[in-house]
Design a protein around this motif. Structure first.
Motif, PDB file in Angstrom:
ATOM      1  N   ASP A 145       0.441  -1.738   0.233  1.00 53.52           N
ATOM      2  CA  ASP A 145      -0.169  -0.178  -0.032  1.00 53.52           C
ATOM      3  C   ASP A 145       1.139   1.231  -0.084  1.00 53.52           C
ATOM      4  N   LEU A 156       1.921   5.072  -3.303  1.00 60.31           N
ATOM      5  CA  LEU A 156       1.208   6.373  -2.724  1.00 60.31           C
ATOM      6  C   LEU A 156       2.180   7.204  -3.444  1.00 60.31           C
ATOM      7  N   ARG A 157       1.538   7.925  -4.194  1.00 64.09           N
ATOM      8  CA  ARG A 157       2.487   9.146  -4.534  1.00 64.09           C
ATOM      9  C   ARG A 157       2.910   9.834  -3.029  1.00 64.09           C
ATOM     10  N   SER A 159       4.795  13.043  -2.206  1.00 67.81           N
ATOM     11  CA  SER A 159       4.678  14.067  -1.963  1.00 67.81           C
ATOM     12  C   SER A 159       5.702  15.177  -1.766  1.00 67.81           C
ATOM     13  N   GLU A 179       6.705  17.646   0.856  1.00 64.81           N
ATOM     14  CA  GLU A 179       7.464  17.260   2.521  1.00 64.81           C
ATOM     15  C   GLU A 179       8.286  16.023   2.876  1.00 64.81           C
ATOM     16  N   PRO A 220       4.184  10.359   2.270  1.00 65.00           N
ATOM     17  CA  PRO A 220       2.808   9.529   3.542  1.00 65.00           C
ATOM     18  C   PRO A 220       3.785   8.341   3.161  1.00 65.00           C
ATOM     19  N   ASP A 222      -4.494  10.104   4.935  1.00 63.09           N
ATOM     20  CA  ASP A 222      -3.371  11.649   5.405  1.00 63.09           C
ATOM     21  C   ASP A 222      -3.839  12.450   5.196  1.00 63.09           C
ATOM     22  N   SER A 257      -0.933  14.775   3.343  1.00 60.16           N
ATOM     23  CA  SER A 257      -0.945  14.911   1.568  1.00 60.16           C
ATOM     24  C   SER A 257      -2.772  14.394   1.067  1.00 60.16           C
ATOM     25  N   GLN A 314      -4.240  11.274   0.306  1.00 59.41           N
ATOM     26  CA  GLN A 314      -4.175  10.113  -0.134  1.00 59.41           C
ATOM     27  C   GLN A 314      -4.739   8.755   0.874  1.00 59.41           C
ATOM     28  N   ALA A 315      -5.525   8.434   0.617  1.00 61.98           N
ATOM     29  CA  ALA A 315      -6.105   7.203   1.092  1.00 61.98           C
ATOM     30  C   ALA A 315      -4.607   6.329   1.320  1.00 61.98           C
TER      31      ALA A 315
END
Lengths: 197, 503
Positions: free
Chosen positions: A68, A72-73, A75, A77, A81, B185, B188, B190-191
């Motif tokens: 998972d 995620l893309r 970011s 920061e 994430p 989240d 960001s 995003q799930a």
């Protein structure tokens, strides 16, 4: 207790010098969990095997969390994430492997001495969990009071109550009181059936 | 004395007839539910939380404080009479208490527990009144790096101290952290780990997890062990102390309080350690060493006081830093959030009136419990004669109600079944569940602070050890991980438990 010396040669996994449940139960010093103690004849073996299952679950969860996280893309920061989930995935794998390794003996012993002794109880556990799923499905249709009375009846039977026709009555009284208190008095909107409660 | 004036205003708010009624209702149902075997304060609070949802914040907090103290009191009654401690911090008082009950001195054990709880709760709440604002003042200066270190301390101590060994504690903590990842989240958008289910976007509610891990798994445990038919005949008698018993009890109450509050108010604490330390201290200091293990009254008085003082102490990091260090405190944090309050340094400044009303109602709840419980002990003990199947099938219904009303969707009920099954597995494996609850609530906060810290430093991890305070905290963490002495405490607990179970 007598050490079964004949089994201590190289062809058994390290640490596994006996597969006899009773001698294993005696040998370990720390007490088993109270639930395991009540659940079977050899609580330490049951407890160890359950611990190994938890270990396997943690390793599997680690893979899911990892999969998972890498999807995620990123970011802008410095710590995106995915960073925190990745740390958790690594720790899950490490702790999971530690639990599996340290308890594999119990699981092996249980596998070699498998009996159907606990099977009916295990089936009841699964039935109760299934009942909660059914409860979730029926709740929006039949409303809180009736569905909860049914769940109470099923749970009471599974817990070993010997009453029969009285249980649905108890159930109606209890769920009726809850509906009165929470829905009517406190104003928590509980799902209502076609009959309004 | 600024605090006294604020506290006076708090009392003014709490002492209206309406609010007194809420407090009375709270302690009564809190005790009634807490007294049921296997239902500790955390679960009591979680199960009864829906009652408070629709009230205005002040009344909700007052009702809630009553439920909390009532649940604590009810829990110790059961652990003494039945030796089924609902949470790990009442294990110790069950050791001697249950021996006393078996020897026909259950009434004295309950009385010393009740008065000890009152003394400790009152002193603890007074200490809270003065300590909390000072800590809040200090906590305002804390930045993200300090928060990261504080939360890691809480993680490490909670997993080291609960359960038979650190690996099992860590496993539980990681389960909580993983559950805490679920949802959108915040930074960001995003799930994460939602698998496309919109019911999971808001994350998994703490109440749901507590109810699943504690309540459903308790019911499942009874099914598995076929103990659903059992009923117990509790001890009868009047809860009164003789002069001799009182003389032996009061120093233990004070010593327990002196251990409980300071340790409970550490951001690492929880109520476990002080109860063990208190038991050890009483055993060493007692003139009746030979009675320990056979029902020494000091062994109930001290740990029970320590437990209650620690419960007041736990409110310090909870209210001032927003850091829950026990399962009960984690549920309380959710409760506060549902009333629109965010515990933390700003809480006293922003919603001071509510906080002081809460602290005032802790005093009031304490008095009410003493007045109610000494005469009502028999009534509570009667609740123990309800057959287990009736208790746990009602608990299952209540658990579903709690899960549904906390989350508001059908998905939450599926989750409840899954988490309940997991809870049974953890019980079988002797893995403590409290670290999972703490991990669930602190995990997202830790991630948030960690990411904030790294944004501040533009990605340089050295910011995490940039101040003397943080370096000190990390040294403490290293110490806890390295020194086996802390672990020994956990093992002593297991041994004590084994001893009391063996008979």
């Amino acid at each position: 207790m007598a050490e079964p010396t004949s089994m201590r040669s190289g062809h058994v996994p390290p640490g596994l010098d006996t597969t006899e449940m009773r001698s294993m139960s005696d040998r370990r010093t720390s007490p088993p969990s109270p639930v395991a103690q009540r659940a079977g004849k050899h609580p330490l073996v049951t407890s160890g095997a359950a611990t190994m299952v938890v270990g396997v679950l943690l390793v599997a969860t680690s893979a899911i969390v990892f999969g998972d996280a890498i999807a995620l893309r990123p970011s802008s920061e410095p710590l995106g994430p995915a960073a925190f989930p990745l740390i958790i995935a690594v720790l899950l794998a490490l702790v999971g492997i530690a639990l599996v390794v340290s308890n594999r003996r119990s699981a092996l012993v249980l596998a070699r001495n498998i009996t159907r002794e606990g099977a009916p109880q295990l089936a009841r556990v699964l039935i109760l969990l299934g009942s909660i799923v059914v409860y979730a499905l029926v709740l929006p249709i039949a409303g809180f009071t009736v569905t909860s009375a049914l769940l109470f009846t099923v749970a009471a039977r599974l817990l070993g109550s010997t009453h029969r026709w009285r249980l649905p009555l108890y159930g109606i009284v209890i769920s009726g009181l809850i509906t009165l208190l929470f829905d009517r008095l406190i104003g928590l909107a509980l799902p209502a059936g076609p009959w309004g409660f | 004395m600024d605090q006294l004036e604020l506290l006076r205003q708090g009392f003014e708010a709490a002492l209206t007839p309406g609010n007194l009624l809420w407090a009375l209702l709270g302690v009564t149902i809190g005790t009634a539910v807490g007294v049921l075997p296997g239902i500790g304060p955390a679960l009591t609070v979680a199960l009864l939380l829906p009652i408070t949802f629709q009230l205005e914040p002040a009344s909700a907090l007052i009702l809630f404080a009553g439920i909390y103290y009532g649940g604590m009191y009810g829990g110790s009654t059961t652990s003494i009479l039945l030796n089924t401690p609902g949470e790990s911090s009442s294990i110790v008082s069950a050791i001697e208490g249950n021996k006393m009950a078996k020897a026909g001195r259950g009434a004295a054990a309950l009385a010393t527990a009740a008065v000890g709880s009152f003394v400790a709760g009152t002193i603890g709440t007074i200490a809270l009144t003065f300590v909390a604002p000072a800590v809040a003042q200090f906590a305002i200066q804390l930045g993200p790096p300090e928060y990261v270190a504080l939360m890691v301390i809480a993680f490490v101590t909670v997993s080291a101290l609960l359960g038979p060994n650190m690996i099992k504690g860590a496993a539980s903590l990681l389960i909580g952290l993983t559950l805490g990842l679920v949802g959108i989240d915040a930074q960001s958008g995003q799930a994460r780990l939602t698998f496309g289910s919109s019911g999971l976007f808001d994350g998994i509610d703490v109440v749901l997890v507590v109810v699943g891990l504690f309540a459903i798994s308790e019911a499942l445990g009874h099914i598995l062990a076929r103990t659903g038919q059992t009923t117990v005949t509790p001890v009868k008698g009047r809860a009164l102390l003789t002069k001799e018993e009182f003389r032996r009890s009061w120093p233990a109450w004070l010593r327990g309080t002196a251990l409980g509050f300071p340790i409970g108010s550490l951001p690492a604490g929880g109520a476990e350690i002080p109860t063990f330390l208190s038991y050890a201290a009483e055993k060493r200091l007692s003139k009746h060493k030979d009675q320990f293990g056979h029902g020494a009254i000091e062994g109930v008085a001290g740990p029970e006081a320590a437990n209650n003082a620690a419960a007041a102490g736990v409110m310090v990091p909870l209210l001032t830093i927003g850091l829950p260090t026990s399962a009960t405190a984690a549920v309380m944090l959710t409760a506060f959030q549902s009333y629109g309050l965010q515990p933390g340094p700003a809480l006293f400044a922003e919603s001071g009136d509510l906080v002081w009303a809460l602290i005032a109602s802790l005093y009031i709840g304490n008095v009410m419990l003493l007045v109610l419980n000494l005469p009502l002990v028999k009534v509570w003990a009667k609740m123990l004669t309800i057959p287990a199947w009736a208790i746990y099938s009602s608990v299952v219904v209540f658990a579903c109600l709690g899960a549904y009303s906390a989350g508001g969707s059908i998905t939450d009920l599926y989750l409840l079944a899954a988490i309940g099954g997991l809870g049974l597995l953890l019980r079988l494996a002797d893995i403590p569940v409290a670290p999972a609850v703490v991990g669930l609530i602190l995990g997202p906060l830790l991630e948030q602070q960690l990411r904030r810290a790294l944004i501040l430093s533009e990605g340089d991890p050295a910011i995490l050890i940039s101040s003397p305070f943080t370096i000190g905290l990390w040294l403490v963490i290293a110490l806890v991980l390295a020194v086996p002495g802390v672990m020994a405490l956990g093992r002593r607990r297991r041994r004590a438990l084994a001893l009391s179970n063996a008979e």
